[in-house]
Design a protein around this motif. Structure first.
Motif, PDB file in Angstrom:
ATOM      1  N   UNK A  64      16.371  -4.249  -9.796  1.00 47.20           N
ATOM      2  CA  UNK A  64      16.367  -2.795 -10.005  1.00 47.20           C
ATOM      3  C   UNK A  64      16.103  -2.475 -11.475  1.00 47.20           C
ATOM      4  N   UNK A  65      16.783  -3.183 -12.376  1.00 47.44           N
ATOM      5  CA  UNK A  65      16.590  -2.957 -13.809  1.00 47.44           C
ATOM      6  C   UNK A  65      15.167  -3.304 -14.229  1.00 47.44           C
ATOM      7  N   UNK A  66      14.636  -4.391 -13.715  1.00 49.63           N
ATOM      8  CA  UNK A  66      13.255  -4.788 -14.033  1.00 49.63           C
ATOM      9  C   UNK A  66      12.276  -3.687 -13.631  1.00 49.63           C
ATOM     10  N   UNK A  67      12.433  -3.179 -12.415  1.00 48.07           N
ATOM     11  CA  UNK A  67      11.545  -2.129 -11.917  1.00 48.07           C
ATOM     12  C   UNK A  67      11.670  -0.860 -12.753  1.00 48.07           C
ATOM     13  N   UNK A  68      12.902  -0.444 -13.030  1.00 47.08           N
ATOM     14  CA  UNK A  68      13.104   0.785 -13.788  1.00 47.08           C
ATOM     15  C   UNK A  68      12.623   0.647 -15.232  1.00 47.08           C
ATOM     16  N   UNK A  69      12.779  -0.530 -15.820  1.00 48.41           N
ATOM     17  CA  UNK A  69      12.285  -0.750 -17.183  1.00 48.41           C
ATOM     18  C   UNK A  69      10.761  -0.641 -17.228  1.00 48.41           C
ATOM     19  N   UNK A  70      10.084  -1.197 -16.233  1.00 48.69           N
ATOM     20  CA  UNK A  70       8.620  -1.072 -16.178  1.00 48.69           C
ATOM     21  C   UNK A  70       8.201   0.382 -15.977  1.00 48.69           C
ATOM     22  N   UNK A  71       8.926   1.079 -15.111  1.00 45.38           N
ATOM     23  CA  UNK A  71       8.630   2.498 -14.876  1.00 45.38           C
ATOM     24  C   UNK A  71       8.833   3.299 -16.163  1.00 45.38           C
ATOM     25  N   UNK A  72       9.870   2.962 -16.912  1.00 43.32           N
ATOM     26  CA  UNK A  72      10.135   3.653 -18.177  1.00 43.32           C
ATOM     27  C   UNK A  72       9.029   3.351 -19.187  1.00 43.32           C
ATOM     28  N   UNK A  73       8.688   2.086 -19.318  1.00 50.18           N
ATOM     29  CA  UNK A  73       7.699   1.705 -20.326  1.00 50.18           C
ATOM     30  C   UNK A  73       6.328   2.323 -20.050  1.00 50.18           C
ATOM     31  N   UNK A  74       5.908   2.292 -18.791  1.00 50.59           N
ATOM     32  CA  UNK A  74       4.552   2.726 -18.456  1.00 50.59           C
ATOM     33  C   UNK A  74       4.470   4.190 -18.020  1.00 50.59           C
ATOM     34  N   UNK A  75       5.618   4.815 -17.757  1.00 52.63           N
ATOM     35  CA  UNK A  75       5.611   6.224 -17.365  1.00 52.63           C
ATOM     36  C   UNK A  75       4.979   6.481 -16.013  1.00 52.63           C
ATOM     37  N   UNK A  76       5.029   5.470 -15.144  1.00 47.12           N
ATOM     38  CA  UNK A  76       4.409   5.599 -13.813  1.00 47.12           C
ATOM     39  C   UNK A  76       5.300   4.921 -12.775  1.00 47.12           C
ATOM     40  N   UNK A  77       5.255   5.450 -11.561  1.00 50.14           N
ATOM     41  CA  UNK A  77       5.983   4.851 -10.454  1.00 50.14           C
ATOM     42  C   UNK A  77       5.340   3.507 -10.112  1.00 50.14           C
ATOM     43  N   UNK A  78       6.151   2.529  -9.775  1.00 48.87           N
ATOM     44  CA  UNK A  78       5.610   1.220  -9.408  1.00 48.87           C
ATOM     45  C   UNK A  78       5.353   1.121  -7.916  1.00 48.87           C
ATOM     46  N   UNK A  79       6.064   1.911  -7.143  1.00 49.02           N
ATOM     47  CA  UNK A  79       5.878   1.848  -5.690  1.00 49.02           C
ATOM     48  C   UNK A  79       5.920   3.230  -5.102  1.00 49.02           C
TER      49      UNK A  79
END
Length: 182
Positions: free
Chosen positions: A167-182
């Motif tokens: 969950x943290x990995x996904x949210x960190x990527x979403x935060x960094x890139x400003x886009x939903x991953x899924x």
């Protein structure tokens, strides 16, 4: 206490920051996946103890902190009731976020959703006590500076990240890139 049925959602006050409806819907789907659920043989959501020992029902609703009136534990909640409870909890986390961190309204919707997701999971907390979302002081400082890479790194350099893993990995990527991953 929240009533089991007939729940009317708190509507935001005029001028109050809030998530877009489409963002809230995507966040609800994300939280359903992150929080999971425990069902009985009839397919109803039933109370269980979460990883921290809190009595929980539906999609991460903490019954210890916010009991649901009229809940019969052996019967549980229907999917519709669990989803209504989730939406109510999202609105509460959202309101707490924008009250405590008003500048979060300037972030992109996916980044706002990360903060609401974290407030949902951790509570809003406090700066002074280093608790909840507000305990992530360095992350919030980097967000305020629009340094999303460092904000994401701060998210991952935490006890919370160890506890929630993917969950943290996904949210960190979403935060960094400003886009939903899924």
């Amino acid at each position: 206490m929240l009533p089991l049925c007939g729940r009317s959602f708190n509507r935001p006050r005029k001028g109050e920051a809030m998530l877009l409806q489409s963002t809230r819907a995507r966040l609800a789907t994300q939280l359903q996946r992150h929080e999971g659920k425990v069902l009985n043989g009839r397919g109803n959501h039933v109370p269980y103890r979460d990883s921290e020992g809190f009595l929980t029902i539906g999609y991460g609703h903490n019954l210890d902190a916010s009991p649901v009136t009229g809940l019969r534990p052996h019967i549980g909640l229907t999917e519709e009731e669990a989803t209504a409870l989730l939406m109510s909890d999202i609105r509460k986390a959202e309101a707490a976020l924008f009250k405590a961190v008003p500048w979060a309204a300037n972030l992109t919707p996916p980044r706002q959703a990360v903060l609401v997701n974290m407030a949902f999971n951790l509570g809003i907390g406090s700066h002074e006590r280093h608790t909840g979302l507000l305990g992530f002081r360095e992350m919030l400082r980097f967000l305020d500076l629009a340094d999303y890479h460092m904000a994401a790194r701060e998210m991952l350099a935490s006890r919370w990240a160890i506890q929630v893993g993917q969950r943290a990995e996904e949210l960190a990527q979403q935060m960094e890139h400003g886009a939903w991953l899924s």
